[in-house]
Write a protein that holds these residues in place. Structure first.
Motif, PDB file in Angstrom:
ATOM      1  N   UNK A 111      39.708  36.819  29.943  1.00  0.00           N
ATOM      2  CA  UNK A 111      39.641  37.938  30.873  1.00  0.00           C
ATOM      3  C   UNK A 111      38.212  38.190  31.329  1.00  0.00           C
ATOM      4  N   UNK A 112      37.280  38.161  30.379  1.00  0.00           N
ATOM      5  CA  UNK A 112      35.880  38.428  30.716  1.00  0.00           C
ATOM      6  C   UNK A 112      34.996  37.586  29.804  1.00  0.00           C
ATOM      7  N   UNK A 113      33.722  37.552  30.083  1.00  0.00           N
ATOM      8  CA  UNK A 113      32.764  36.771  29.286  1.00  0.00           C
ATOM      9  C   UNK A 113      32.748  37.256  27.840  1.00  0.00           C
ATOM     10  N   UNK A 114      32.949  38.559  27.654  1.00  0.00           N
ATOM     11  CA  UNK A 114      32.957  39.098  26.292  1.00  0.00           C
ATOM     12  C   UNK A 114      34.235  38.760  25.530  1.00  0.00           C
TER      13      UNK A 114
ATOM     14  N   UNK B 150      39.134  35.812  34.478  1.00  0.00           N
ATOM     15  CA  UNK B 150      40.133  36.253  35.444  1.00  0.00           C
ATOM     16  C   UNK B 150      40.029  37.730  35.813  1.00  0.00           C
ATOM     17  N   UNK B 151      39.393  38.563  34.978  1.00  0.00           N
ATOM     18  CA  UNK B 151      39.349  39.995  35.309  1.00  0.00           C
ATOM     19  C   UNK B 151      37.983  40.469  35.749  1.00  0.00           C
ATOM     20  N   UNK B 152      36.955  40.084  34.999  1.00  0.00           N
ATOM     21  CA  UNK B 152      35.613  40.507  35.395  1.00  0.00           C
ATOM     22  C   UNK B 152      34.617  39.423  35.040  1.00  0.00           C
TER      23      UNK B 152
ATOM     24  N   UNK C 157      27.481  35.161  37.879  1.00  0.00           N
ATOM     25  CA  UNK C 157      28.424  34.192  37.304  1.00  0.00           C
ATOM     26  C   UNK C 157      28.668  33.036  38.274  1.00  0.00           C
ATOM     27  N   UNK C 158      28.519  31.809  37.756  1.00  0.00           N
ATOM     28  CA  UNK C 158      28.705  30.641  38.633  1.00  0.00           C
ATOM     29  C   UNK C 158      29.943  29.837  38.242  1.00  0.00           C
ATOM     30  N   UNK C 159      30.625  30.259  37.159  1.00  0.00           N
ATOM     31  CA  UNK C 159      31.846  29.553  36.749  1.00  0.00           C
ATOM     32  C   UNK C 159      33.030  29.973  37.607  1.00  0.00           C
ATOM     33  N   UNK C 160      34.213  29.589  37.175  1.00  0.00           N
ATOM     34  CA  UNK C 160      35.418  29.951  37.921  1.00  0.00           C
ATOM     35  C   UNK C 160      35.797  31.405  37.654  1.00  0.00           C
ATOM     36  N   UNK C 161      36.530  31.986  38.591  1.00  0.00           N
ATOM     37  CA  UNK C 161      36.930  33.391  38.453  1.00  0.00           C
ATOM     38  C   UNK C 161      38.354  33.577  38.959  1.00  0.00           C
ATOM     39  N   UNK C 162      39.222  32.607  38.652  1.00  0.00           N
ATOM     40  CA  UNK C 162      40.608  32.737  39.120  1.00  0.00           C
ATOM     41  C   UNK C 162      41.560  32.197  38.066  1.00  0.00           C
ATOM     42  N   UNK C 163      42.834  32.457  38.280  1.00  0.00           N
ATOM     43  CA  UNK C 163      43.852  32.018  37.331  1.00  0.00           C
ATOM     44  C   UNK C 163      43.940  30.505  37.316  1.00  0.00           C
ATOM     45  N   UNK C 164      44.406  29.970  36.191  1.00  0.00           N
ATOM     46  CA  UNK C 164      44.603  28.532  36.085  1.00  0.00           C
ATOM     47  C   UNK C 164      45.869  28.164  36.858  1.00  0.00           C
ATOM     48  N   UNK C 165      45.681  27.470  37.971  1.00  0.00           N
ATOM     49  CA  UNK C 165      46.822  27.036  38.781  1.00  0.00           C
ATOM     50  C   UNK C 165      46.567  25.602  39.251  1.00  0.00           C
TER      51      UNK C 165
END
Ligand SMILES: Cc1cc2nc3c(=O)[nH]c(=O)nc-3n(C[C@H](O)[C@H](O)[C@H](O)COP(=O)(O)OP(=O)(O)OC[C@H]3O[C@@H](n4cnc5c(N)ncnc54)[C@H](O)[C@@H]3O)c2cc1C
Ligand SMILES: [Zn+2]
Lengths: 247, 82
Positions: free
Chosen positions: A155-158, A181-183, A188-196
């Motif tokens: 969900x988040x980096x933490x 996926x949430x924050x 942040x340079x990684x992905x930020x979306x659901x695994x699809x």
């Protein structure tokens, strides 16, 4: 030893908590000592049985996080607030010296053999990272050259379990990729979306020799069917669903 | 829903060895899957279902000191001999 880990009768053994390490706000690693533990393979799990004073018993499965050669056994448990077992194992009351019963290791399907040839894709959702971490750790301990890519959705980096260790192990053919996926933290340079399918198509443009997918059931269903949709051969994809049990 | 991995311990009680890596053939649709990969539903007992056609492959119910196992939906089970 590898053979012994899948053979023979299962018996309940007493596990003693040797140490408790917080991983995230919701997840803790339990270091256990188990007399007579027969050893395990990366990806296997054990069954935990808790018995209350009135004799009521609750049983759940937990993956083994530690690499096979480590003599101390580690589990990582994420707390589910209204749960029966995880709030105890990952809560504030569990202490060094506490005991509960375990049996195992069990499972011969969702296991990685470090002598298997070919590249590996690991796909984790939340606490689904735990059995995959045993594989990553074994690979590192054996300085295996097997090209291994990890796509880890949290969900988040933490909420990323084993964050520092994964970043430290990056390189030498191991590539951890994160999707939050949430924050996301600033910059942040990684992905930020659901695994699809589109994300998996970017991360694994050609089907790896072996793929392991683990996490909550809806996550595993979505990732595995997306991989099949991308024409990854189904027999190269192994899945492990953590639940919930309903539905 | 879970999968065969979740009942590895229970099935090891039944068969005396790990069967999640064994392959089972569905009696209804003849699909062949690793037991670890089939769908598992947990209620009063444990029900294993074919991931392709949904048919019941196996049911395991525990009562007191007994395990009751229904294998009707499984045409065959192939284990690696050790
Ligand atoms: C093979 C296997 C390996 C596993 N390995 C791990 C592991 O390494 N670490 C770990 O933390 N867990 C792992 N799990 C999940 C674990 O077995 C328990 O299901 C989990 O800890 C919840 O148990 P509980 O008693 O706290 O909750 P329960 O009392 O069983 O459930 C309470 C509520 O939470 C819901 N719920 C249950 N599980 C989940 C879930 N995963 N996500 C969202 N909601 C849920 C239930 O539907 C219910 O409403 C594994 C499961 C399997 C099958
Ligand atoms: Zn079928």
């Amino acid at each position: 030893m590898a053979g012994a880990a899948v053979l023979g009768r299962l018996t309940w053994r007493v596990a003693t908590v040797l140490d408790v390490r917080p991983e995230t706000a919701r997840a803790k690693t339990l270091v256990l000592g188990v007399d007579g533990w027969p050893g395990h393979r990366a990806g296997q799990h054990l069954d935990v049985r808790l018995t209350s004073e009135d004799g009521y018993q609750a049983q759940r499965s937990y993956s083994i996080a530690s690499a096979p050669r480590q003599d101390r056994l580690e589990l990582t448990v994420e707390r589910i607030d209204d749960g029966e077992v995880s709030p105890y194992l990952a809560g504030d009351d569990l202490r060094e010296g506490d005991r509960f019963e375990v049996r195992g290791p069990v499972g011969g399907y969702f296991v990685w053999r470090s002598d298997a040839a070919g590249d590996v894709l690991l796909v984790a959702g939340g606490s689904g990272i735990v059995p995959l971490m045993a594989m990553v750790r074994q690979r590192a301990e054996e300085t295996s050259p097997v090209p291994t890519r990890l796509l880890y959705s949290a969900r988040s980096w933490d909420d990323v379990i084993y964050r520092d260790e994964l970043e430290r192990l990056a390189g030498a053919g191991f590539e951890p990729l994160f999707t939050l996926t949430r924050s996301q933290p600033a910059g942040w340079t990684g992905y930020a979306r659901r695994v699809d399918a589109s994300l998996l198509g970017e991360v694994a443009p050609t089907p790896p020799a072996a793929t392991f997918v683990c996490g909550p059931t809806p996550f595993v269903e979505a990732a595995a069917s997306a991989l099949v949709g991308l024409r990854h051969p189904p027999e190269r994809i192994k899945t492990e669903r953590f639940g919930p049990t309903g539905g | 829903m879970l999968d065969g991995n979740a009942v590895a311990g229970l099935l090891q009680e039944v068969f005396g060895t790990d069967v999640t890596a064994a392959t089972g053939t569905c009696a209804s649709c003849t699909a062949v899957d690793a037991v670890g990969a089939v769908h598992v539903y947990v209620a009063a007992g444990v029900v294993l279902r074919c991931p392709h056609c949904g048919s019941v492959l196996m049911r395991v119910v525990r009562s007191d000191k007994r395990l009751w196992v229904d294998l009707r939906g499984l045409r065959s089970l192939q284990l690696e001999s050790i």
